[in-house]
Each structure stands twice: as C-alpha cells, then as structure tokens.
Design a protein around this motif. Structure first.
Motif, PDB file in Angstrom:
ATOM      1  N   LYS A  85       0.980  -1.137   0.047  1.00 20.25           N
ATOM      2  CA  LYS A  85       0.077   0.095   0.030  1.00 20.25           C
ATOM      3  C   LYS A  85       0.826   1.115   0.010  1.00 20.25           C
ATOM      4  N   VAL A  86       0.573   2.174  -0.810  1.00 22.24           N
ATOM      5  CA  VAL A  86       1.240   3.472  -1.031  1.00 22.24           C
ATOM      6  C   VAL A  86       0.992   4.362   0.170  1.00 22.24           C
ATOM      7  N   THR A  87       1.869   4.950   0.852  1.00 26.01           N
ATOM      8  CA  THR A  87       1.445   5.704   1.901  1.00 26.01           C
ATOM      9  C   THR A  87       1.888   7.282   1.662  1.00 26.01           C
ATOM     10  N   MET A  88       1.432   8.264   2.564  1.00 26.66           N
ATOM     11  CA  MET A  88       1.851   9.583   2.299  1.00 26.66           C
ATOM     12  C   MET A  88       3.299   9.909   2.436  1.00 26.66           C
ATOM     13  N   GLN A  89       3.870   9.020   3.255  1.00 30.33           N
ATOM     14  CA  GLN A  89       5.420   9.079   3.482  1.00 30.33           C
ATOM     15  C   GLN A  89       6.221   8.636   2.012  1.00 30.33           C
TER      16      GLN A  89
ATOM     17  N   MET B 297       1.570  18.878  -7.958  1.00 28.36           N
ATOM     18  CA  MET B 297       2.492  18.043  -7.901  1.00 28.36           C
ATOM     19  C   MET B 297       2.471  16.533  -7.134  1.00 28.36           C
ATOM     20  N   VAL B 298       1.937  16.790  -5.712  1.00 29.07           N
ATOM     21  CA  VAL B 298       1.394  16.007  -4.786  1.00 29.07           C
ATOM     22  C   VAL B 298       0.265  14.966  -5.617  1.00 29.07           C
ATOM     23  N   ILE B 299      -0.579  15.727  -6.076  1.00 32.19           N
ATOM     24  CA  ILE B 299      -1.822  14.871  -6.426  1.00 32.19           C
ATOM     25  C   ILE B 299      -1.186  14.234  -7.668  1.00 32.19           C
TER      26      ILE B 299
ATOM     27  N   ARG C 255       9.411  10.445  -2.534  1.00 32.33           N
ATOM     28  CA  ARG C 255       9.684  10.628  -3.645  1.00 32.33           C
ATOM     29  C   ARG C 255       9.757  11.900  -4.152  1.00 32.33           C
ATOM     30  N   LEU C 256       9.200  12.811  -3.517  1.00 32.76           N
ATOM     31  CA  LEU C 256       9.297  14.454  -3.901  1.00 32.76           C
ATOM     32  C   LEU C 256      10.110  15.171  -3.012  1.00 32.76           C
ATOM     33  N   ASN C 257      10.581  14.583  -2.049  1.00 36.87           N
ATOM     34  CA  ASN C 257      11.595  15.046  -1.278  1.00 36.87           C
ATOM     35  C   ASN C 257      10.938  16.185  -0.434  1.00 36.87           C
ATOM     36  N   ILE C 258       9.805  16.209   0.091  1.00 31.85           N
ATOM     37  CA  ILE C 258       8.968  17.089   1.121  1.00 31.85           C
ATOM     38  C   ILE C 258       8.692  16.214   2.261  1.00 31.85           C
TER      39      ILE C 258
ATOM     40  N   SER D  54       3.300  18.278   4.481  1.00 28.56           N
ATOM     41  CA  SER D  54       3.109  19.006   2.978  1.00 28.56           C
ATOM     42  C   SER D  54       2.445  18.116   2.100  1.00 28.56           C
ATOM     43  N   VAL D  55       2.668  16.764   2.073  1.00 30.20           N
ATOM     44  CA  VAL D  55       1.747  15.873   1.409  1.00 30.20           C
ATOM     45  C   VAL D  55       0.219  15.889   1.780  1.00 30.20           C
ATOM     46  N   SER D  56       0.278  15.643   3.083  1.00 33.09           N
ATOM     47  CA  SER D  56      -1.234  15.538   3.943  1.00 33.09           C
ATOM     48  C   SER D  56      -1.737  16.929   3.499  1.00 33.09           C
TER      49      SER D  56
END
Length: 344
Positions: free
Chosen positions: A4-8, A38-40, A13-16, A20-22
């Motif tokens: 399962k892909v997580t916010m982490q 970019m996150v979406i 991947r984006l180095n943030i 910020s992702v949340s």
C-alpha cells in the motif's frame, strides 16, 4: 501482494515533508498550488488511495460524490464557478462527481435524485438553498452531507459559508470613510440567509459609526428589475448619497436606473455591491464590490465533506470564509450640498 502506498512514500519521492503531502491531498492551506498539483499527480502515478475511498471500497462502492442544487442556482455564474472548483477537487481525490438539478416540482414533492435514494454516493454537497424541508430529507438518508453557501438553525449539517456580515460591514465602512451618511440598503432578505446577513452587516457598520438607519433608505424586498428600482428612486423624498446592494445584479440595475434618471456616478451618488461577479466588472462605471474566492469555496466544501466522511460522529461545524473589498470607479467622496443627489 502489492504494498500500500503511503503519504510518506509520496513525500520521499518528492523530497518534501509528510505534512506537506497531507496538506496537499486534503486541500488544506499551507502549500503552494504548484506543490499541491505535484503531490496529486504523484499520488495518482503511485496508486495512492485516499482514506475515504479505501473505506468506501470495502463497502463495495466505487467512490462517488453527489452535487445537487436548484435549477435557479445552476443558472447563476457565481455558483457555476463554485461547481467547477468542486468538480476539480473531487476528481483530484480520485472520485466521481454526480450532478443533479432540482426543479420546483421535485422540491415541493420532496423527490430526491436516484443516486441519493439508492445511496450510490458516499457524500453529498448541496449548493445554495433548495428548501429546508428538502435538505432535511437529504440529511435523513444518513449520507454525509455538507451545505455550500446556505445554513439554517434547524438544519444539522456542516456548512461552508461566506462571512456575509463582515463583508457587508467592509463595504459600508468604505462608504462611510468616503463621507457618506445617507446610505441605502438594497436586497431581498427573504430570498436567502446570506442576504439577511449582509443586511445585518450594513446595520452593524452604521451603528458602530454612530449613524442612525433611515427607514426610507432600506429596501429589504428589492427585486432585480430596472423599472422596479427606478420606482424606488422616484418614490424617495430625499435621495441617499450611496447604495449598498446585496448582490451584483442589484448593483448593476440600480446603477442603470440612477443613470437613466440623470444621476452622476460617483460624483452625486456611489454604488457598492456584493459578490464581485461579471456584472460588477462590466457596469459603467465599474462597481466597487465585496469579492469572494470561489475556488477556495469549492476546495473547502470538498475538504469538509471528506473530513465528515472520515469523522461521522464529530460535532457539526460551520466554516466562514473571509472576503475582501475591491474598490472601483462607482464609489467616491460624498457630494457637497450643491452636488447632492437632489441636484441633477
């Protein structure tokens, strides 16, 4: 089995930061539009599933949101722009948006759209006012529901609203700072709670500046027709030096009516309205108006609905969005006695 892909994972991947992702995925403030997009996009590419969607899929549903509004509401460009923002936000969260207008017969007979009756949507957004009875029937289905630009003491639901009182206060304060004391109110307060709240903001501004309202200058059942507004003007023994209008339509028509009767705007009389839509921008002169961030409206509506879907037992909340005043050519200094509205 696929992990399962997580916010982490997205953050790495984006180095943030994960925070910020949340914020980006939940539509909250605190990140730039560029970062949010970019996150979406990364979430889509990596197969991230939103929490609300994962829970719904376990119930055998596919992730659907319903949006309903009256026929009249959908005819206004103001609400259409909010709808476009809602659509963008829902799609960005990997869900589908189902839209249904409600005509007068359906409203009176309390006929709900099939996607609500059959409970094939996971959340509902109600845009503006339909009727309290109709809205209550929607809520009684148990589907998470958020009202957009409408609320009422008897309706137990989350709502995203404009801070109408404070917006109107800003407009009237602007007129007062220009030296106006004879300020008229124009709006149908029975049409919508928003208009009544704007009337309350008008009264608050007068009261805080020590100005007693003039009964002859208060038109709380105004209609958006030039001839009717001309009749208001002709019936006044004394003319106001400024008009505060509950929406841009009234601002546009009162401007036209005043000009038809020979008044000079803003030399003799000023006009200020609420919403800052197209009519305020094409009027001659262009109308000073209270501006609402319609994209933010849509984003907050979807954000609130997703929060409610995840937190069904939390107390209901009303979110008030602030507004700002856009000053244009229709408002100017209060006229001197020889330039007053009575002197044409």
């Amino acid at each position: 089995m696929r992990k399962k892909v997580t916010m982490q994972d997205i953050a790495d991947r984006l180095n943030i930061s994960k925070n910020s992702v949340s914020q980006a995925l939940r539509g909250k403030d605190g990140v730039s539009e560029e970062t949010r997009n970019m996150v979406i996009n990364a979430a889509k590419e990596m197969g991230y599933e939103y929490p609300g969607k994962r829970r719904q899929n376990k119930r055998g549903k596919t992730g659907n949101i319903g949006l309903i509004a009256s026929d009249m509401t959908f005819s206004f460009k103001f609400f259409w722009e909010i709808y476009l923002s809602i659509e963008k936000e829902v799609i960005a969260r990997g869900m589908r948006l189902h839209i249904q207008s409600v005509n007068d017969e359906q409203k009176d007979r309390l006929v709900l759209p099939s996607f609500i009756e059959q409970k094939t949507v996971d959340g509902i957004l109600i845009l503006s006012h339909i009727s309290n009875e109709y809205i209550q029937k929607v809520i009684e289905t148990g589907i998470p529901t958020v009202l957009v630009d409408h609320h009422h003491p008897t309706i137990k639901a989350d709502a995203v609203l404009t801070n109408n009182r404070f917006g109107a206060y800003l407009a009237v304060q602007h007129l007062i700072e220009l030296g106006h004391r004879d300020i008229a109110f124009l709006g149908n307060i029975d049409y919508s709670p928003s208009y009544e709240e704007r009337y309350e903001g008008y009264l608050l501004a007068l009261r805080e500046h020590g100005i007693k309202p003039t009964e002859d200058f208060i038109f709380t059942s105004a209609v958006e027709e030039e001839e009717a507004l001309s009749k208001y003007i002709r019936g006044l023994k004394k003319q106001p030096t400024a008009w505060f209008c509950a929406n841009d339509g009234l601002g546009f028509f009162i401007t036209s009516a005043l000009k038809q009767q020979g008044f000079q705007i803003p030399k003799q009389v000023s006009v200020c309205s609420f919403d800052n839509g197209q009519l305020a921008k094409i009027a001659t002169p262009k109308t000073s108006a209270v501006d609402i961030d319609l994209k933010l409206y849509g984003r907050k509506a979807v954000e609130t609905l997703f929060w409610r879907m995840e937190n069904p037992d939390e107390p209901h909340q009303e979110i008030l969005l602030s507004s700002k005043l856009i000053k244009r050519e229709s408002t100017g200094a209060a006229p001197k006695s020889d330039d007053s509205p009575g002197s044409r």
